[in-house]
Scaffold this motif. Sequence first.
Motif, PDB file in Angstrom:
ATOM      1  N   ASP A  44       0.882  -1.174   0.000  1.00 23.31           N
ATOM      2  CA  ASP A  44       0.000   0.000   0.000  1.00 23.31           C
ATOM      3  C   ASP A  44       0.915   1.218   0.000  1.00 23.31           C
ATOM      4  N   MET A  45       1.195   1.733  -1.192  1.00 16.55           N
ATOM      5  CA  MET A  45       2.102   2.869  -1.353  1.00 16.55           C
ATOM      6  C   MET A  45       1.325   4.158  -1.140  1.00 16.55           C
ATOM      7  N   GLY A  46       1.920   5.099  -0.418  1.00 15.38           N
ATOM      8  CA  GLY A  46       1.220   6.342  -0.107  1.00 15.38           C
ATOM      9  C   GLY A  46       0.018   6.027   0.756  1.00 15.38           C
ATOM     10  N   SER A  47       0.243   5.272   1.819  1.00 14.74           N
ATOM     11  CA  SER A  47      -0.842   4.646   2.576  1.00 14.74           C
ATOM     12  C   SER A  47      -1.828   5.616   3.218  1.00 14.74           C
ATOM     13  N   GLY A  48      -1.408   6.837   3.543  1.00 11.92           N
ATOM     14  CA  GLY A  48      -2.338   7.789   4.152  1.00 11.92           C
ATOM     15  C   GLY A  48      -2.947   7.223   5.421  1.00 11.92           C
ATOM     16  N   SER A  49      -4.251   7.077   5.426  1.00 15.96           N
ATOM     17  CA  SER A  49      -4.978   6.535   6.590  1.00 15.96           C
ATOM     18  C   SER A  49      -4.799   5.030   6.741  1.00 15.96           C
ATOM     19  N   GLY A  50      -4.363   4.359   5.679  1.00 16.83           N
ATOM     20  CA  GLY A  50      -4.207   2.901   5.702  1.00 16.83           C
ATOM     21  C   GLY A  50      -5.433   2.139   5.241  1.00 16.83           C
ATOM     22  N   ASN A 114      -2.593   5.280  -4.517  1.00 15.30           N
ATOM     23  CA  ASN A 114      -3.422   6.456  -4.779  1.00 15.30           C
ATOM     24  C   ASN A 114      -2.441   7.632  -4.747  1.00 15.30           C
ATOM     25  N   PRO A 115      -1.788   7.895  -5.874  1.00 15.27           N
ATOM     26  CA  PRO A 115      -0.668   8.835  -5.874  1.00 15.27           C
ATOM     27  C   PRO A 115      -1.133  10.288  -5.854  1.00 15.27           C
ATOM     28  N   PRO A 116      -0.222  11.186  -5.532  1.00 14.77           N
ATOM     29  CA  PRO A 116      -0.529  12.593  -5.777  1.00 14.77           C
ATOM     30  C   PRO A 116      -0.610  12.765  -7.294  1.00 14.77           C
ATOM     31  N   TYR A 117      -1.729  13.285  -7.796  1.00 13.22           N
ATOM     32  CA  TYR A 117      -1.912  13.298  -9.248  1.00 13.22           C
ATOM     33  C   TYR A 117      -2.267  14.662  -9.830  1.00 13.22           C
ATOM     34  N   LEU A 118      -2.163  15.701  -9.051  1.00 11.35           N
ATOM     35  CA  LEU A 118      -2.428  17.021  -9.600  1.00 11.35           C
ATOM     36  C   LEU A 118      -1.120  17.673 -10.052  1.00 11.35           C
ATOM     37  N   PRO A 119      -1.176  18.460 -11.130  1.00 16.62           N
ATOM     38  CA  PRO A 119       0.053  19.084 -11.654  1.00 16.62           C
ATOM     39  C   PRO A 119       0.492  20.280 -10.806  1.00 16.62           C
ATOM     40  N   TYR A 120       0.972  19.978  -9.616  1.00 18.73           N
ATOM     41  CA  TYR A 120       1.467  20.989  -8.679  1.00 18.73           C
ATOM     42  C   TYR A 120       2.781  20.518  -8.087  1.00 18.73           C
ATOM     43  N   GLU A 121       3.570  21.477  -7.662  1.00 16.78           N
ATOM     44  CA  GLU A 121       4.798  21.187  -6.929  1.00 16.78           C
ATOM     45  C   GLU A 121       4.770  22.031  -5.662  1.00 16.78           C
ATOM     46  N   GLU A 122       3.909  21.651  -4.738  1.00 14.63           N
ATOM     47  CA  GLU A 122       3.733  22.350  -3.467  1.00 14.63           C
ATOM     48  C   GLU A 122       4.160  21.406  -2.353  1.00 14.63           C
ATOM     49  N   TYR A 129       2.045  16.901   0.030  1.00 15.45           N
ATOM     50  CA  TYR A 129       2.580  15.739  -0.675  1.00 15.45           C
ATOM     51  C   TYR A 129       1.459  14.819  -1.158  1.00 15.45           C
ATOM     52  N   SER A 130       0.267  14.972  -0.600  1.00 14.75           N
ATOM     53  CA  SER A 130      -0.877  14.134  -0.964  1.00 14.75           C
ATOM     54  C   SER A 130      -1.426  14.448  -2.345  1.00 14.75           C
ATOM     55  N   TRP A 131      -1.230  15.671  -2.807  1.00 19.84           N
ATOM     56  CA  TRP A 131      -1.794  16.027  -4.118  1.00 19.84           C
ATOM     57  C   TRP A 131      -0.762  16.535  -5.115  1.00 19.84           C
TER      58      TRP A 131
END
Length: 199
Positions: A44-50, A114-122, A129-131
């Motif tokens: 579970d990559m980018g597990s967040g809440s799990g 469930n990767p960060p998938y928005l075109p941002y570098e914030e 890092y979530s988006w």
Amino acid sequence: MASNRVIEFSGYKICINDQTYEPAEDTLLLLGLIDVKAGEVVLDMGSGSGILGLHSLKLGASKVIFIDINPFATEATLCTLRLNGVSEGKFDVINCDLLSCLRNGVNFDVAIFNPPYLPYEEYDSWIEYSWSGGRTGVDVLERFLQQINAKRIYIVFSSLSDFDRLFSSPSFNKYKIGKRKEITIGFETITGMELVSDD
């Protein structure tokens, strides 16, 4: 560390905090796609809440490796697993960037991201890092696909990201597309997809 709170999402009690991504429509897409057979080992990559790894355990996974770059997310994942009474031998929770903390050549039956998938570098706070999917929105996902060895991979991506770049990537094209689901929210379409190894 951030203070965790318990919420219910799609029938699961999970822990989140103000620096951890709260499950949403993209999570629901993945919950509906994930296919785990009894005894399989899951990442579970980018597990967040799990929640996605927890779901995999409920489906029969023998072990789930939870990885997140965000230390607040790994705390939330641990909280979720303890809240749901998951025994210690069924999981490992690791705080690192993608697969950088694992030996080369590690294989999984199933990988979920469930990767960060928005075109941002914030990257001013951990929650960003979530988006923040990089300049194209698929940068992080491409890096993951270059590193992972799995029989089946479950991912999501957004119509706001450069999915043409993703589809033309050699790391993407080493897999066949299996199941696919989409949801449209306003002007954005989120796609959940199963990738199946040719091997």
